[in-house]
Design a protein around this motif. Structure first.
Motif, PDB file in Angstrom:
ATOM      1  N   TYR A  66      -9.294   0.235  -9.111  1.00 41.74           N
ATOM      2  CA  TYR A  66      -9.632   0.978  -7.905  1.00 41.74           C
ATOM      3  C   TYR A  66      -8.835   2.279  -7.950  1.00 41.74           C
ATOM      4  O   TYR A  66      -7.673   2.311  -7.533  1.00 41.74           O
ATOM      5  CB  TYR A  66      -9.277   0.186  -6.647  1.00 41.74           C
ATOM      6  N   PRO A  67      -9.411   3.363  -8.472  1.00 38.80           N
ATOM      7  CA  PRO A  67      -8.644   4.596  -8.660  1.00 38.80           C
ATOM      8  C   PRO A  67      -8.022   5.132  -7.376  1.00 38.80           C
ATOM      9  O   PRO A  67      -6.954   5.740  -7.417  1.00 38.80           O
ATOM     10  CB  PRO A  67      -9.651   5.581  -9.253  1.00 38.80           C
ATOM     11  N   GLU A  68      -8.660   4.899  -6.241  1.00 43.82           N
ATOM     12  CA  GLU A  68      -8.114   5.409  -4.975  1.00 43.82           C
ATOM     13  C   GLU A  68      -6.821   4.702  -4.566  1.00 43.82           C
ATOM     14  O   GLU A  68      -6.062   5.207  -3.743  1.00 43.82           O
ATOM     15  CB  GLU A  68      -9.159   5.303  -3.848  1.00 43.82           C
ATOM     16  N   HIS A  69      -6.555   3.541  -5.147  1.00 44.54           N
ATOM     17  CA  HIS A  69      -5.340   2.791  -4.832  1.00 44.54           C
ATOM     18  C   HIS A  69      -4.307   2.854  -5.955  1.00 44.54           C
ATOM     19  O   HIS A  69      -3.236   2.265  -5.849  1.00 44.54           O
ATOM     20  CB  HIS A  69      -5.676   1.326  -4.547  1.00 44.54           C
ATOM     21  N   GLU A  70      -4.615   3.549  -7.047  1.00 46.77           N
ATOM     22  CA  GLU A  70      -3.695   3.616  -8.181  1.00 46.77           C
ATOM     23  C   GLU A  70      -2.553   4.585  -7.894  1.00 46.77           C
ATOM     24  O   GLU A  70      -2.753   5.652  -7.313  1.00 46.77           O
ATOM     25  CB  GLU A  70      -4.430   4.061  -9.443  1.00 46.77           C
ATOM     26  N   ARG A  71      -1.360   4.196  -8.314  1.00 46.10           N
ATOM     27  CA  ARG A  71      -0.166   5.036  -8.223  1.00 46.10           C
ATOM     28  C   ARG A  71       0.533   5.000  -9.580  1.00 46.10           C
ATOM     29  O   ARG A  71       0.331   4.082 -10.365  1.00 46.10           O
ATOM     30  CB  ARG A  71       0.794   4.549  -7.138  1.00 46.10           C
ATOM     31  N   SER A  72       1.386   5.987  -9.836  1.00 49.94           N
ATOM     32  CA  SER A  72       2.119   6.058 -11.104  1.00 49.94           C
ATOM     33  C   SER A  72       3.611   6.156 -10.835  1.00 49.94           C
ATOM     34  O   SER A  72       4.042   6.915  -9.967  1.00 49.94           O
ATOM     35  CB  SER A  72       1.696   7.290 -11.906  1.00 49.94           C
ATOM     36  N   LEU A  73       4.367   5.390 -11.613  1.00 47.12           N
ATOM     37  CA  LEU A  73       5.817   5.529 -11.589  1.00 47.12           C
ATOM     38  C   LEU A  73       6.208   6.631 -12.562  1.00 47.12           C
ATOM     39  O   LEU A  73       5.536   6.845 -13.572  1.00 47.12           O
ATOM     40  CB  LEU A  73       6.495   4.223 -12.014  1.00 47.12           C
ATOM     41  N   LEU A  74       7.310   7.306 -12.256  1.00 47.76           N
ATOM     42  CA  LEU A  74       7.818   8.329 -13.155  1.00 47.76           C
ATOM     43  C   LEU A  74       8.307   7.662 -14.432  1.00 47.76           C
ATOM     44  O   LEU A  74       9.206   6.821 -14.401  1.00 47.76           O
ATOM     45  CB  LEU A  74       8.958   9.092 -12.482  1.00 47.76           C
TER      46      LEU A  74
END
Length: 135
Positions: free
Chosen positions: A92-100
């Motif tokens: 679900y791209p709208e819910h994806e997040r990325s860690l540094l």
């Protein structure tokens, strides 16, 4: 048992190594065995999607997660920078997040030569202490 499981310093992250059976003809191993996986890890899951990616030299693909529809991942390193992984839910791209990727609190010793090639979402990832959590 056809796999060895090693716990890591990161909670819920395990290293799973298959036992490889080889002779002069080549080799064979089970890349995944559901009942054995559950017995050794205590994790009962239903993988719904397999992914495979290949990266050019010095590409670093980020540390992604979803704040809704959490997506468990089983990642298999085939060779070098090549990954194949299973997921427990669809993307679900709208819910994806990325860690540094270079957050020092993660203690990841990336085997890089110079600066990695990153996608914009990975370059703009958040430090773990600033990361949005599951809703």
């Amino acid at each position: 048992m056809t796999m060895n499981v090693t716990r890591t310093d990161i909670p819920d992250v395990l290293v799973i190594e298959p036992k490889v059976f080889g002779d002069d003809r080549g080799f064979f191993y089970e890349s995944f065995n559901g009942p054995e996986f559950e017995a050794l890890t205590g994790v009962k899951t239903n993988f719904v999607q397999d992914n495979h990616s290949r990266s050019a030299r010095n590409v670093l693909r980020g540390l992604h997660y979803q704040v809704r529809h959490p997506q468990g991942k089983l990642v298999r390193v085939v060779m070098g920078e090549v990954f194949l992984y299973k997921t427990t839910d669809t993307w679900y791209p709208e819910h994806e997040r990325s860690l540094l990727w270079r957050d020092s609190t993660l203690h990841i010793d990336w085997p890089l030569q110079g600066e990695p090639l990153l996608a914009a979402k990975d370059a703009g990832g958040k430090a773990l202490r600033e990361a949005e959590v599951f809703a």
